[in-house]
Design a protein around this motif. Structure first.
Motif, PDB file in Angstrom:
ATOM      1  N   SER A  20     -46.674 -83.335 -64.035  1.00 17.97           N
ATOM      2  CA  SER A  20     -46.959 -84.603 -63.789  1.00 17.97           C
ATOM      3  C   SER A  20     -48.269 -85.172 -63.966  1.00 17.97           C
ATOM      4  CB  SER A  20     -46.664 -84.561 -62.036  1.00 17.97           C
ATOM      5  OG  SER A  20     -45.542 -84.500 -61.790  1.00 17.97           O
ATOM      6  N   PHE A  21     -48.387 -86.515 -64.441  1.00 15.44           N
ATOM      7  CA  PHE A  21     -49.660 -87.143 -64.489  1.00 15.44           C
ATOM      8  C   PHE A  21     -50.124 -86.891 -65.947  1.00 15.44           C
ATOM      9  CE2 PHE A  21     -49.964 -85.845 -60.080  1.00 15.44           C
ATOM     10  CZ  PHE A  21     -49.902 -87.038 -59.290  1.00 15.44           C
ATOM     11  N   GLN A  22     -49.621 -86.156 -66.643  1.00  8.57           N
ATOM     12  CA  GLN A  22     -50.079 -85.792 -68.042  1.00  8.57           C
ATOM     13  C   GLN A  22     -49.651 -87.058 -68.865  1.00  8.57           C
ATOM     14  OE1 GLN A  22     -52.178 -84.119 -69.434  1.00  8.57           O
ATOM     15  NE2 GLN A  22     -52.207 -81.979 -68.917  1.00  8.57           N
ATOM     16  N   GLY A  27     -49.109 -90.140 -67.437  1.00  6.39           N
ATOM     17  CA  GLY A  27     -49.279 -91.070 -66.364  1.00  6.39           C
ATOM     18  C   GLY A  27     -47.935 -91.383 -65.600  1.00  6.39           C
ATOM     19  N   LEU A  28     -47.064 -90.456 -65.582  1.00  6.64           N
ATOM     20  CA  LEU A  28     -45.848 -90.427 -64.742  1.00  6.64           C
ATOM     21  C   LEU A  28     -45.693 -89.116 -63.861  1.00  6.64           C
ATOM     22  CD1 LEU A  28     -43.264 -91.884 -67.179  1.00  6.64           C
ATOM     23  CD2 LEU A  28     -44.638 -93.238 -65.426  1.00  6.64           C
ATOM     24  N   LEU A  29     -44.988 -89.169 -62.998  1.00  8.92           N
ATOM     25  CA  LEU A  29     -44.497 -87.756 -62.228  1.00  8.92           C
ATOM     26  C   LEU A  29     -43.521 -87.096 -62.915  1.00  8.92           C
ATOM     27  CD1 LEU A  29     -44.354 -89.199 -58.571  1.00  8.92           C
ATOM     28  CD2 LEU A  29     -46.174 -88.208 -59.457  1.00  8.92           C
ATOM     29  N   ASP A  30     -43.404 -86.009 -62.620  1.00 15.37           N
ATOM     30  CA  ASP A  30     -42.357 -84.990 -63.436  1.00 15.37           C
ATOM     31  C   ASP A  30     -41.057 -85.353 -62.900  1.00 15.37           C
ATOM     32  OD1 ASP A  30     -41.393 -83.326 -65.224  1.00 15.37           O
ATOM     33  OD2 ASP A  30     -42.264 -81.705 -64.149  1.00 15.37           O
ATOM     34  N   ALA A  31     -40.084 -85.030 -63.790  1.00 18.47           N
ATOM     35  CA  ALA A  31     -38.778 -85.234 -63.338  1.00 18.47           C
ATOM     36  C   ALA A  31     -37.995 -84.037 -62.485  1.00 18.47           C
ATOM     37  CB  ALA A  31     -37.724 -85.289 -64.720  1.00 18.47           C
ATOM     38  N   PRO A  32     -36.909 -84.324 -61.785  1.00 15.83           N
ATOM     39  CA  PRO A  32     -36.554 -83.146 -60.733  1.00 15.83           C
ATOM     40  C   PRO A  32     -36.063 -81.898 -61.765  1.00 15.83           C
ATOM     41  CG  PRO A  32     -35.490 -85.396 -60.586  1.00 15.83           C
ATOM     42  CD  PRO A  32     -36.267 -85.872 -61.512  1.00 15.83           C
ATOM     43  N   LEU A  33     -36.399 -80.754 -61.010  1.00 10.72           N
ATOM     44  CA  LEU A  33     -36.012 -79.604 -61.811  1.00 10.72           C
ATOM     45  C   LEU A  33     -35.121 -78.786 -61.127  1.00 10.72           C
ATOM     46  CD1 LEU A  33     -39.890 -78.540 -62.210  1.00 10.72           C
ATOM     47  CD2 LEU A  33     -38.413 -79.475 -64.050  1.00 10.72           C
ATOM     48  N   ARG A  51     -45.103 -93.321 -56.370  1.00  9.20           N
ATOM     49  CA  ARG A  51     -46.369 -93.515 -56.814  1.00  9.20           C
ATOM     50  C   ARG A  51     -46.209 -95.027 -57.695  1.00  9.20           C
ATOM     51  NH1 ARG A  51     -50.624 -90.177 -56.838  1.00  9.20           N
ATOM     52  NH2 ARG A  51     -51.572 -91.902 -57.260  1.00  9.20           N
ATOM     53  N   PRO A  52     -45.904 -96.133 -57.259  1.00  8.28           N
ATOM     54  CA  PRO A  52     -45.966 -97.363 -58.329  1.00  8.28           C
ATOM     55  C   PRO A  52     -47.357 -97.716 -58.478  1.00  8.28           C
ATOM     56  CG  PRO A  52     -45.641 -97.842 -55.861  1.00  8.28           C
ATOM     57  CD  PRO A  52     -45.587 -96.238 -55.995  1.00  8.28           C
ATOM     58  N   ASP A  53     -48.236 -97.228 -57.888  1.00  8.95           N
ATOM     59  CA  ASP A  53     -49.774 -97.566 -58.294  1.00  8.95           C
ATOM     60  C   ASP A  53     -50.108 -96.975 -59.687  1.00  8.95           C
ATOM     61  OD1 ASP A  53     -49.589 -94.993 -56.426  1.00  8.95           O
ATOM     62  OD2 ASP A  53     -51.567 -94.714 -57.458  1.00  8.95           O
ATOM     63  N   LEU A  54     -49.278 -95.790 -60.033  1.00 10.45           N
ATOM     64  CA  LEU A  54     -49.726 -95.324 -61.399  1.00 10.45           C
ATOM     65  C   LEU A  54     -49.044 -96.299 -62.395  1.00 10.45           C
ATOM     66  CD1 LEU A  54     -48.483 -91.614 -60.679  1.00 10.45           C
ATOM     67  CD2 LEU A  54     -50.800 -92.412 -60.812  1.00 10.45           C
ATOM     68  N   GLN A  78     -55.816 -85.839 -63.302  1.00 14.42           N
ATOM     69  CA  GLN A  78     -55.398 -85.060 -64.553  1.00 14.42           C
ATOM     70  C   GLN A  78     -56.221 -85.306 -65.750  1.00 14.42           C
ATOM     71  OE1 GLN A  78     -52.893 -82.620 -64.022  1.00 14.42           O
ATOM     72  NE2 GLN A  78     -54.240 -81.862 -65.996  1.00 14.42           N
ATOM     73  N   GLN A  79     -56.470 -86.567 -65.788  1.00 16.43           N
ATOM     74  CA  GLN A  79     -57.543 -87.094 -66.875  1.00 16.43           C
ATOM     75  C   GLN A  79     -58.666 -86.392 -67.007  1.00 16.43           C
ATOM     76  OE1 GLN A  79     -57.931 -91.275 -67.543  1.00 16.43           O
ATOM     77  NE2 GLN A  79     -59.634 -90.780 -68.965  1.00 16.43           N
TER      78      GLN A  79
END
Length: 225
Positions: free
Chosen positions: A169-171, A173-179, A219-222, A95-96
């Motif tokens: 997601s990723f904007q 540095g995290l994944l998006d929440a459930p929708l 994605r704990p690597d994030l 994303q970056q």
């Protein structure tokens, strides 16, 4: 913003750019996408653009001359901020990188095929090499479409709700929440009560917490970067 894509298979790129958000962006003159057939720049009667690799080995290599002719013609018409080659050994698209590329004006994308392209094209003309993942595809056309889509949706006015891209997601540095959407109760599977509460502060806090939980799980690597 303008994209010029060089490929031996222009037909592969017709559908991705002719529908949905990218189609609307082009109709609103927010985006130009031009696909160039590399075979038109071949210097032989059969319009072939590949040859056997020096040193032997399997597969065919795309020749330098057709690419150089097409690139230089385009460069004579405008200045390019980046000339991108889609390749599995490039930097992985994230994303970056998409954010950075969305701020420029003109991008050229080279699509490889067969075994790849003559290294001299990469050395002389290419400014960025991008991969869409640690796997190999038949050519660079689908990765090029992915790059264009990832960048184009960040251009102001392309999305009907410009804040939507900022919460992807990723904007952050995290994944998006459930929708969730209607119905609130489907076969006993209910939407979390907090989302029905109307309390903006509590909903925002819940989403922040869910982003962190989902990122830790998937994605704990994030979180370690």
């Amino acid at each position: 913003m303008r994209f010029d894509i060089i490929t031996v298979l222009p037909g592969l790129l017709e559908s991705p750019f002719a529908h949905s958000i990218l189609q609307r962006a082009q109709k609103k003159d927010l985006l130009e996408i031009h696909v160039h057939n590399l075979r038109e720049y071949a210097n032989n009667k059969h319009k072939s653009v590949d040859d056997y690799p020096y040193g032997g080995g399997s597969g065919m290599v795309m020749q330098i001359e057709p690419f150089a002719a097409c690139i230089e013609k385009l460069q004579s018409e405008r200045e390019y901020d980046d000339i991108i080659y889609m390749t599995p050994d490039g930097v992985t698209l994230n994303q970056q990188l998409a954010n950075e590329l969305s701020t420029v004006q003109n991008i050229m994308i080279l699509c490889g095929h067969y075994k790849g392209i003559d290294q001299r094209i990469r050395d002389i003309y290419v400014t960025k090499e991008i991969s869409v993942g640690d796997y190999v595809l038949s050519g660079g056309e689908l990765p090029a479409a992915i790059v264009v889509d990832a960048i184009a949706r960040l251009i102001p006015g392309v999305l009907s709700d410009e804040t939507s891209a900022l919460s992807d997601s990723f904007q952050d540095g995290l994944l998006d929440a459930p929708l969730y959407t209607r119905p609130a109760d489907w076969r006993g599977h209910k939407v979390p009560d907090i989302l029905l509460s109307g309390h903006e502060g509590k909903i925002a806090a819940w989403r922040d917490e869910q982003q962190l939980i989902r990122t830790k799980e998937r994605r704990p690597d994030l979180l370690n970067d």
